[in-house]
Design a protein around this motif. Sequence first.
Motif, PDB file in Angstrom:
ATOM      1  N   ARG A  15       5.737  -2.309  -8.156  1.00 12.53           N
ATOM      2  CA  ARG A  15       6.222  -2.686  -6.851  1.00 12.53           C
ATOM      3  C   ARG A  15       5.104  -3.009  -5.997  1.00 12.53           C
ATOM      4  NH1 ARG A  15      11.503  -0.515  -4.143  1.00 12.53           N
ATOM      5  NH2 ARG A  15      11.990  -2.394  -2.982  1.00 12.53           N
ATOM      6  N   ALA A  16       4.273  -2.281  -6.020  1.00 13.34           N
ATOM      7  CA  ALA A  16       2.831  -2.499  -5.129  1.00 13.34           C
ATOM      8  C   ALA A  16       2.259  -3.741  -5.481  1.00 13.34           C
ATOM      9  CB  ALA A  16       1.722  -1.160  -5.391  1.00 13.34           C
ATOM     10  N   ARG A  17       2.170  -4.262  -6.641  1.00  9.79           N
ATOM     11  CA  ARG A  17       1.608  -5.418  -7.044  1.00  9.79           C
ATOM     12  C   ARG A  17       2.309  -6.571  -6.672  1.00  9.79           C
ATOM     13  NH1 ARG A  17      -1.768  -8.282 -10.331  1.00  9.79           N
ATOM     14  NH2 ARG A  17      -0.782  -9.543 -11.833  1.00  9.79           N
ATOM     15  N   GLN A  18       3.538  -6.408  -6.727  1.00 10.69           N
ATOM     16  CA  GLN A  18       4.565  -7.418  -6.221  1.00 10.69           C
ATOM     17  C   GLN A  18       4.235  -7.608  -4.801  1.00 10.69           C
ATOM     18  OE1 GLN A  18       8.772  -5.960  -6.387  1.00 10.69           O
ATOM     19  NE2 GLN A  18       9.379  -7.964  -5.942  1.00 10.69           N
ATOM     20  N   TYR A  19       4.206  -6.771  -3.971  1.00  6.84           N
ATOM     21  CA  TYR A  19       4.123  -7.102  -2.428  1.00  6.84           C
ATOM     22  C   TYR A  19       2.713  -7.337  -2.225  1.00  6.84           C
ATOM     23  CZ  TYR A  19       8.322  -4.740  -1.397  1.00  6.84           C
ATOM     24  OH  TYR A  19       9.641  -4.482  -1.335  1.00  6.84           O
ATOM     25  N   PHE A  20       1.545  -7.115  -3.034  1.00  4.16           N
ATOM     26  CA  PHE A  20       0.115  -7.509  -2.867  1.00  4.16           C
ATOM     27  C   PHE A  20       0.253  -8.974  -3.222  1.00  4.16           C
ATOM     28  CE2 PHE A  20      -1.592  -3.192  -3.513  1.00  4.16           C
ATOM     29  CZ  PHE A  20      -1.586  -2.695  -1.876  1.00  4.16           C
ATOM     30  N   LEU A  21       0.872  -9.324  -4.284  1.00  7.56           N
ATOM     31  CA  LEU A  21       0.803 -10.843  -4.614  1.00  7.56           C
ATOM     32  C   LEU A  21       1.515 -11.655  -3.565  1.00  7.56           C
ATOM     33  CD1 LEU A  21       1.135 -10.219  -8.416  1.00  7.56           C
ATOM     34  CD2 LEU A  21      -0.828 -11.079  -7.179  1.00  7.56           C
ATOM     35  N   LYS A  22       2.570 -11.174  -2.951  1.00  5.08           N
ATOM     36  CA  LYS A  22       3.435 -11.841  -1.827  1.00  5.08           C
ATOM     37  C   LYS A  22       2.500 -12.254  -0.657  1.00  5.08           C
ATOM     38  CE  LYS A  22       8.142 -10.707  -2.596  1.00  5.08           C
ATOM     39  NZ  LYS A  22       9.330 -10.163  -2.093  1.00  5.08           N
ATOM     40  N   TYR A  68       0.781  -1.144  -0.009  1.00 11.86           N
ATOM     41  CA  TYR A  68       0.015  -0.046   0.112  1.00 11.86           C
ATOM     42  C   TYR A  68       0.887   1.439   0.142  1.00 11.86           C
ATOM     43  CZ  TYR A  68      -4.229   2.882   0.728  1.00 11.86           C
ATOM     44  OH  TYR A  68      -5.248   3.809   0.573  1.00 11.86           O
ATOM     45  N   SER A  69       1.916   1.190   0.819  1.00 14.02           N
ATOM     46  CA  SER A  69       2.830   2.515   0.680  1.00 14.02           C
ATOM     47  C   SER A  69       3.457   2.634  -0.704  1.00 14.02           C
ATOM     48  CB  SER A  69       4.176   1.878   1.571  1.00 14.02           C
ATOM     49  OG  SER A  69       5.091   3.172   1.401  1.00 14.02           O
ATOM     50  N   HIS A  70       3.797   1.442  -1.398  1.00 16.38           N
ATOM     51  CA  HIS A  70       4.115   1.880  -2.876  1.00 16.38           C
ATOM     52  C   HIS A  70       2.907   2.355  -3.693  1.00 16.38           C
ATOM     53  CE1 HIS A  70       8.563   0.913  -2.579  1.00 16.38           C
ATOM     54  NE2 HIS A  70       7.970  -0.104  -1.533  1.00 16.38           N
ATOM     55  N   LEU A  71       1.763   2.008  -3.560  1.00 21.88           N
ATOM     56  CA  LEU A  71       0.650   2.516  -4.261  1.00 21.88           C
ATOM     57  C   LEU A  71       0.363   3.683  -3.973  1.00 21.88           C
ATOM     58  CD1 LEU A  71      -1.832   1.235  -5.847  1.00 21.88           C
ATOM     59  CD2 LEU A  71      -3.051   1.255  -3.790  1.00 21.88           C
ATOM     60  N   LEU A  72       0.483   4.165  -2.786  1.00 24.32           N
ATOM     61  CA  LEU A  72       0.562   5.529  -2.531  1.00 24.32           C
ATOM     62  C   LEU A  72       1.591   6.493  -3.104  1.00 24.32           C
ATOM     63  CD1 LEU A  72      -0.309   5.569   1.344  1.00 24.32           C
ATOM     64  CD2 LEU A  72      -1.926   6.053  -0.812  1.00 24.32           C
ATOM     65  N   ARG A  73       2.593   5.814  -3.410  1.00 22.31           N
ATOM     66  CA  ARG A  73       3.820   6.744  -4.125  1.00 22.31           C
ATOM     67  C   ARG A  73       3.660   6.441  -5.543  1.00 22.31           C
ATOM     68  NH1 ARG A  73       9.086   4.417  -0.608  1.00 22.31           N
ATOM     69  NH2 ARG A  73       7.920   3.928   1.153  1.00 22.31           N
ATOM     70  N   GLY A  74       2.770   5.735  -6.009  1.00 20.07           N
ATOM     71  CA  GLY A  74       2.572   5.652  -7.640  1.00 20.07           C
ATOM     72  C   GLY A  74       3.354   4.427  -8.182  1.00 20.07           C
ATOM     73  N   ASP A  75       3.949   3.659  -7.428  1.00 19.81           N
ATOM     74  CA  ASP A  75       4.979   2.779  -8.040  1.00 19.81           C
ATOM     75  C   ASP A  75       3.874   1.563  -7.910  1.00 19.81           C
ATOM     76  OD1 ASP A  75       7.023   0.842  -8.416  1.00 19.81           O
ATOM     77  OD2 ASP A  75       8.241   1.340  -6.638  1.00 19.81           O
ATOM     78  N   LEU A  76       3.311   1.350  -9.012  1.00 16.32           N
ATOM     79  CA  LEU A  76       2.224   0.121  -9.280  1.00 16.32           C
ATOM     80  C   LEU A  76       2.841  -1.185  -9.319  1.00 16.32           C
ATOM     81  CD1 LEU A  76      -0.498   1.897 -11.021  1.00 16.32           C
ATOM     82  CD2 LEU A  76      -0.145   1.678  -8.762  1.00 16.32           C
TER      83      LEU A  76
END
Length: 158
Positions: free
Chosen positions: A124-131, A114-122
Amino acid sequence: MVALILSGCQSAAFDDVAAFGDSAKTLEDDSAVAFYKNDELITTGKLQFKEKNYGKSYAIYKRAVAVFPQDPAAWLGFAASADMIGRFDTSDRAYQQLSKMIGNSPVYYNNIGYSHLLRGDLPRARQYFLKAYELDPANETTARNLELMKNSVKYAQR
């Protein structure tokens, strides 16, 4: 005459003397850490975060990590509050600390995603959500975050 002798021997005021004859200054609490009930800071921080008072929750959780440096709940709240006020440098340090505590958990991956989603780094955000999803496919928060990501890709930013 006795009262006159005793009053002449006194060198300090009564209110400046502690129990063992040292000054009252030695009794003052000048420690950096005050007493808190076990969950007072965390509970107050959660309430402020839930009410969207992110600046207040940030300050409360900052104090919580100082008082309870081994408490993952304090670090999670601190990181999330820092994210919400755009203090990504601070949240990165908090997530680094959390990686040592709960690094391989869905909660950790969800929050850092979610932190990376807020930064606009989609990506990387997806990578963490999938983990997070791999570790706990039934987690509703992860499912909502993945849905949020899907929607953020569909619609143009304004």
